[in-house]
Design a protein around this motif. Structure first.
Motif, mmCIF file in Angstrom:
data_model
loop_
_atom_site.group_PDB
_atom_site.id
_atom_site.type_symbol
_atom_site.label_atom_id
_atom_site.label_comp_id
_atom_site.label_asym_id
_atom_site.label_seq_id
_atom_site.Cartn_x
_atom_site.Cartn_y
_atom_site.Cartn_z
ATOM 1 N N VAL A 152 -53.344 -26.795 -7.336
ATOM 2 C CA VAL A 152 -53.127 -25.356 -7.493
ATOM 3 C C VAL A 152 -53.000 -25.076 -8.987
ATOM 4 C CG1 VAL A 152 -51.618 -23.397 -6.924
ATOM 5 C CG2 VAL A 152 -51.905 -25.267 -5.278
ATOM 6 N N VAL A 153 -53.769 -24.109 -9.476
ATOM 7 C CA VAL A 153 -53.770 -23.801 -10.910
ATOM 8 C C VAL A 153 -53.194 -22.400 -11.114
ATOM 9 C CG1 VAL A 153 -55.194 -23.602 -12.985
ATOM 10 C CG2 VAL A 153 -55.798 -25.271 -11.215
ATOM 11 N N GLU A 154 -52.041 -22.346 -11.763
ATOM 12 C CA GLU A 154 -51.317 -21.082 -11.978
ATOM 13 C C GLU A 154 -51.196 -20.820 -13.474
ATOM 14 O OE1 GLU A 154 -50.157 -18.342 -10.950
ATOM 15 O OE2 GLU A 154 -48.512 -18.526 -9.532
ATOM 16 N N ASP A 155 -51.212 -19.556 -13.845
ATOM 17 C CA ASP A 155 -51.035 -19.208 -15.250
ATOM 18 C C ASP A 155 -49.587 -19.423 -15.689
ATOM 19 O OD1 ASP A 155 -50.070 -17.145 -13.643
ATOM 20 O OD2 ASP A 155 -51.030 -15.529 -14.762
ATOM 21 N N ILE A 156 -48.646 -18.915 -14.886
ATOM 22 C CA ILE A 156 -47.242 -18.944 -15.323
ATOM 23 C C ILE A 156 -46.316 -19.058 -14.124
ATOM 24 C CG2 ILE A 156 -47.107 -16.403 -15.380
ATOM 25 C CD1 ILE A 156 -45.345 -16.719 -17.927
ATOM 26 N N LEU A 157 -45.295 -19.863 -14.306
ATOM 27 C CA LEU A 157 -44.262 -20.023 -13.295
ATOM 28 C C LEU A 157 -43.037 -19.255 -13.792
ATOM 29 C CD1 LEU A 157 -43.821 -21.497 -10.645
ATOM 30 C CD2 LEU A 157 -43.339 -23.556 -11.928
ATOM 31 N N HIS A 190 -53.761 -34.359 -0.797
ATOM 32 C CA HIS A 190 -52.741 -34.248 -1.844
ATOM 33 C C HIS A 190 -52.619 -32.785 -2.202
ATOM 34 C CE1 HIS A 190 -52.876 -38.561 -2.671
ATOM 35 N NE2 HIS A 190 -54.188 -38.462 -2.690
ATOM 36 N N LEU A 191 -51.414 -32.381 -2.583
ATOM 37 C CA LEU A 191 -51.202 -30.998 -3.035
ATOM 38 C C LEU A 191 -50.362 -31.044 -4.307
ATOM 39 C CD1 LEU A 191 -51.580 -27.965 -2.449
ATOM 40 C CD2 LEU A 191 -49.519 -28.055 -1.018
ATOM 41 N N ARG A 192 -51.002 -30.755 -5.427
ATOM 42 C CA ARG A 192 -50.311 -30.776 -6.725
ATOM 43 C C ARG A 192 -50.440 -29.420 -7.395
ATOM 44 N NH1 ARG A 192 -50.348 -36.482 -8.253
ATOM 45 N NH2 ARG A 192 -49.681 -37.394 -6.295
ATOM 46 N N VAL A 193 -49.613 -29.214 -8.431
ATOM 47 C CA VAL A 193 -49.592 -27.912 -9.109
ATOM 48 C C VAL A 193 -49.690 -28.110 -10.618
ATOM 49 C CG1 VAL A 193 -48.225 -25.831 -9.546
ATOM 50 C CG2 VAL A 193 -48.100 -26.949 -7.306
#
Ligand code: IMP
Length: 200
Positions: free
Chosen positions: A112-117, A137-140
Protein backbone atom coordinates in the motif's frame (compact mmCIF):
# COMPACT_ATOMS: atom_id res chain seq x y z
CA UNK A 1 14.88 3.83 9.08
CA UNK A 2 13.12 7.16 8.64
CA UNK A 3 14.96 10.43 8.15
CA UNK A 4 14.02 13.58 10.10
CA UNK A 5 12.93 16.48 7.95
CA UNK A 6 14.82 19.76 8.13
CA UNK A 7 13.54 23.24 7.28
CA UNK A 8 14.67 25.92 4.85
CA UNK A 9 13.06 28.95 3.27
CA UNK A 10 11.74 29.25 -0.29
CA UNK A 11 10.91 31.86 -2.93
CA UNK A 12 7.42 32.26 -4.42
CA UNK A 13 6.24 28.94 -5.90
CA UNK A 14 4.24 28.33 -9.07
CA UNK A 15 0.50 28.55 -8.34
CA UNK A 16 1.07 30.24 -4.98
CA UNK A 17 -1.66 32.67 -3.88
CA UNK A 18 -0.93 36.02 -2.33
CA UNK A 19 -2.50 35.14 1.04
CA UNK A 20 -0.53 31.89 1.31
CA UNK A 21 3.12 31.37 2.11
CA UNK A 22 5.06 28.21 1.41
CA UNK A 23 8.24 27.02 3.06
CA UNK A 24 10.25 24.10 1.72
CA UNK A 25 10.37 21.34 4.31
CA UNK A 26 11.88 18.56 2.19
CA UNK A 27 13.58 19.31 -1.12
CA UNK A 28 13.00 17.19 -4.20
CA UNK A 29 16.62 16.09 -4.10
CA UNK A 30 16.18 14.64 -0.62
CA UNK A 31 12.91 13.02 -1.64
CA UNK A 32 14.56 11.39 -4.64
CA UNK A 33 17.39 9.99 -2.53
CA UNK A 34 15.04 8.71 0.14
CA UNK A 35 12.67 7.08 -2.36
CA UNK A 36 15.65 5.27 -3.87
CA UNK A 37 16.67 3.95 -0.44
CA UNK A 38 13.10 2.89 0.33
CA UNK A 39 12.90 0.99 -2.98
CA UNK A 40 16.13 -0.83 -2.08
CA UNK A 41 14.71 -1.79 1.33
CA UNK A 42 11.50 -3.07 -0.27
CA UNK A 43 13.37 -5.08 -2.93
CA UNK A 44 15.59 -6.58 -0.24
CA UNK A 45 12.43 -7.87 1.48
CA UNK A 46 10.87 -9.10 -1.79
CA UNK A 47 13.90 -10.02 -3.93
CA UNK A 48 12.34 -12.24 -6.58
CA UNK A 49 8.67 -11.50 -6.26
CA UNK A 50 6.24 -9.46 -8.28
CA UNK A 51 5.19 -6.50 -6.13
CA UNK A 52 1.68 -5.13 -6.53
CA UNK A 53 1.55 -1.45 -5.60
CA UNK A 54 -1.78 -0.09 -4.37
CA UNK A 55 -1.76 3.70 -4.50
CA UNK A 56 -4.18 5.72 -2.43
CA UNK A 57 -5.50 8.47 -4.70
CA UNK A 58 -4.66 11.16 -5.29
CA UNK A 59 -1.83 12.14 -2.98
CA UNK A 60 0.33 9.05 -3.57
CA UNK A 61 0.54 9.37 -7.35
CA UNK A 62 3.95 11.08 -7.65
CA UNK A 63 5.46 8.98 -4.86
CA UNK A 64 4.15 5.76 -6.43
CA UNK A 65 5.44 6.73 -9.87
CA UNK A 66 8.96 7.36 -8.56
CA UNK A 67 8.94 4.32 -6.26
CA UNK A 68 7.76 2.02 -9.07
CA UNK A 69 10.63 3.17 -11.30
CA UNK A 70 13.20 2.67 -8.55
CA UNK A 71 11.92 -0.78 -7.56
CA UNK A 72 12.89 -2.67 -10.69
CA UNK A 73 11.81 -6.28 -11.18
CA UNK A 74 8.18 -7.17 -11.74
CA UNK A 75 5.84 -4.43 -10.54
CA UNK A 76 2.16 -3.83 -11.17
CA UNK A 77 -0.10 -1.16 -9.79
CA UNK A 78 -3.67 -0.34 -8.98
CA UNK A 79 -5.40 2.55 -7.22
CA UNK A 80 -8.06 3.06 -4.60
CA UNK A 81 -9.74 6.30 -3.66
CA UNK A 82 -10.99 7.05 -0.17
CA UNK A 83 -11.62 10.34 1.54
CA UNK A 84 -11.06 11.26 5.13
CA UNK A 85 -10.57 14.97 4.68
CA UNK A 86 -13.00 17.79 3.86
CA UNK A 87 -12.06 20.73 1.67
CA UNK A 88 -9.56 22.42 3.96
CA UNK A 89 -6.99 21.23 6.48
CA UNK A 90 -9.21 19.46 9.00
CA UNK A 91 -10.22 15.80 8.97
CA UNK A 92 -13.84 14.76 9.14
CA UNK A 93 -12.68 11.68 11.06
CA UNK A 94 -14.67 9.46 8.70
CA UNK A 95 -13.33 7.33 5.88
CA UNK A 96 -15.44 6.85 2.77
CA UNK A 97 -14.66 4.69 -0.29
CA UNK A 98 -14.88 6.57 -3.59
CA UNK A 99 -13.26 4.03 -5.92
CA UNK A 100 -12.32 0.41 -5.24
CA UNK A 101 -9.41 -1.54 -6.74
CA UNK A 102 -9.74 -2.78 -10.32
CA UNK A 103 -8.18 -6.22 -9.75
CA UNK A 104 -8.10 -8.84 -6.99
CA UNK A 105 -5.20 -8.79 -4.52
CA UNK A 106 -5.70 -12.38 -3.38
CA UNK A 107 -2.36 -14.24 -3.16
CA UNK A 108 -0.32 -11.19 -4.19
CA UNK A 109 2.50 -9.34 -2.45
CA UNK A 110 0.77 -6.02 -1.91
CA UNK A 111 2.42 -2.76 -0.98
CA UNK A 112 0.00 0.00 0.00
CA UNK A 113 1.50 3.34 -1.05
CA UNK A 114 0.32 6.38 0.92
CA UNK A 115 1.45 9.99 0.74
CA UNK A 116 1.12 10.77 4.45
CA UNK A 117 0.19 9.05 7.67
CA UNK A 118 -1.66 11.48 9.93
CA UNK A 119 -4.32 10.20 12.33
CA UNK A 120 -3.90 6.75 10.76
CA UNK A 121 -7.67 6.30 10.35
CA UNK A 122 -7.44 5.96 6.56
CA UNK A 123 -4.72 3.33 6.75
CA UNK A 124 -6.56 1.40 9.45
CA UNK A 125 -9.67 1.29 7.25
CA UNK A 126 -7.62 0.18 4.23
CA UNK A 127 -5.67 -2.52 6.06
CA UNK A 128 -8.86 -4.03 7.44
CA UNK A 129 -10.41 -4.00 3.95
CA UNK A 130 -7.36 -5.52 2.25
CA UNK A 131 -6.68 -8.19 4.90
CA UNK A 132 -10.12 -9.67 4.22
CA UNK A 133 -9.10 -10.09 0.57
CA UNK A 134 -6.31 -12.52 1.52
CA UNK A 135 -3.13 -11.09 -0.03
CA UNK A 136 0.07 -13.17 0.35
CA UNK A 137 1.82 -10.19 1.97
CA UNK A 138 0.42 -6.82 2.96
CA UNK A 139 2.94 -4.04 3.60
CA UNK A 140 2.72 -0.25 3.76
CA UNK A 141 5.03 2.46 2.41
CA UNK A 142 4.40 6.10 3.37
CA UNK A 143 6.41 9.08 2.27
CA UNK A 144 5.60 11.23 5.31
CA UNK A 145 4.60 10.40 8.86
CA UNK A 146 3.14 12.90 11.35
CA UNK A 147 3.74 10.61 14.30
CA UNK A 148 2.38 13.01 16.93
CA UNK A 149 -1.08 13.12 15.27
CA UNK A 150 -1.73 9.37 15.45
CA UNK A 151 -5.11 8.18 16.73
CA UNK A 152 -5.35 4.71 15.18
CA UNK A 153 -2.85 2.02 16.14
CA UNK A 154 -1.15 1.58 12.76
CA UNK A 155 2.43 1.72 11.51
CA UNK A 156 4.06 1.81 8.11
CA UNK A 157 6.65 -0.81 7.19
CA UNK A 158 8.62 1.72 5.13
CA UNK A 159 8.64 5.43 6.06
CA UNK A 160 10.26 8.24 4.12
CA UNK A 161 10.35 11.13 6.57
CA UNK A 162 8.93 11.82 10.02
CA UNK A 163 7.57 15.38 9.97
CA UNK A 164 6.13 17.77 12.58
CA UNK A 165 2.42 18.55 12.92
CA UNK A 166 2.16 21.07 10.11
CA UNK A 167 0.02 21.06 7.00
CA UNK A 168 2.17 20.15 4.02
CA UNK A 169 1.67 20.30 0.26
CA UNK A 170 3.62 19.32 -2.83
CA UNK A 171 4.93 16.08 -4.37
CA UNK A 172 1.31 14.89 -4.70
CA UNK A 173 -0.13 16.47 -1.55
CA UNK A 174 -2.71 19.21 -1.96
CA UNK A 175 -4.46 22.08 -0.28
CA UNK A 176 -7.90 22.32 -1.90
CA UNK A 177 -6.54 20.37 -4.89
CA UNK A 178 -3.69 22.85 -5.46
CA UNK A 179 0.08 22.43 -5.12
CA UNK A 180 0.18 18.71 -5.95
CA UNK A 181 2.65 19.51 -8.75
CA UNK A 182 5.32 21.12 -6.55
CA UNK A 183 8.50 19.02 -6.65
CA UNK A 184 9.32 19.77 -2.97
CA UNK A 185 7.25 19.09 0.13
CA UNK A 186 6.35 22.50 1.62
CA UNK A 187 4.58 23.78 4.70
CA UNK A 188 1.66 26.00 3.67
CA UNK A 189 0.67 28.95 5.81
CA UNK A 190 -2.46 31.05 5.31
CA UNK A 191 -1.42 34.67 5.75
CA UNK A 192 1.61 35.84 7.74
CA UNK A 193 0.27 34.43 11.01
CA UNK A 194 -1.91 31.77 9.44
CA UNK A 195 -2.77 28.33 10.68
CA UNK A 196 -0.19 25.69 9.83
CA UNK A 197 -1.03 23.14 12.48
CA UNK A 198 -4.09 20.94 12.42
CA UNK A 199 -6.01 20.86 15.66
CA UNK A 200 -7.02 17.35 16.81
P1 IMP B 1 -5.26 10.12 8.12
O1 IMP B 1 -6.43 9.21 7.88
O2 IMP B 1 -5.59 11.16 9.17
O3 IMP B 1 -3.97 9.40 8.43
O4 IMP B 1 -5.08 11.00 6.84
C1 IMP B 1 -4.54 10.55 5.70
C2 IMP B 1 -4.88 11.48 4.55
O5 IMP B 1 -5.15 12.84 4.98
C3 IMP B 1 -3.72 11.58 3.63
O6 IMP B 1 -3.71 10.55 2.68
C4 IMP B 1 -3.90 12.97 3.02
O7 IMP B 1 -4.76 12.88 1.91
C5 IMP B 1 -4.58 13.77 4.11
N1 IMP B 1 -3.61 14.62 4.85
C6 IMP B 1 -3.20 14.48 6.13
N2 IMP B 1 -2.31 15.43 6.46
C7 IMP B 1 -2.13 16.18 5.35
C8 IMP B 1 -1.28 17.31 5.05
O8 IMP B 1 -0.50 17.83 5.86
N3 IMP B 1 -1.38 17.80 3.78
C9 IMP B 1 -2.20 17.27 2.83
N4 IMP B 1 -2.99 16.22 3.07
C10 IMP B 1 -2.95 15.66 4.33
Amino acid sequence: MSTKATKRTARVKPGQREEETLRVLISHKRIRERVRQMAQDIRRDFPNEPVHLVGVLKGSVLFLADLARELGGEVSFDFISVSSYGKGMDSTGEVKMNKDLDVSIEGRSVLVVEDILDTGLTLKYLLRLFEERKPKHLRVAVLLDKVERRIADVKADYTGFVIPNEFVVGYGLDYDERYRNLPDVCVVRLGPRGKTKIEA
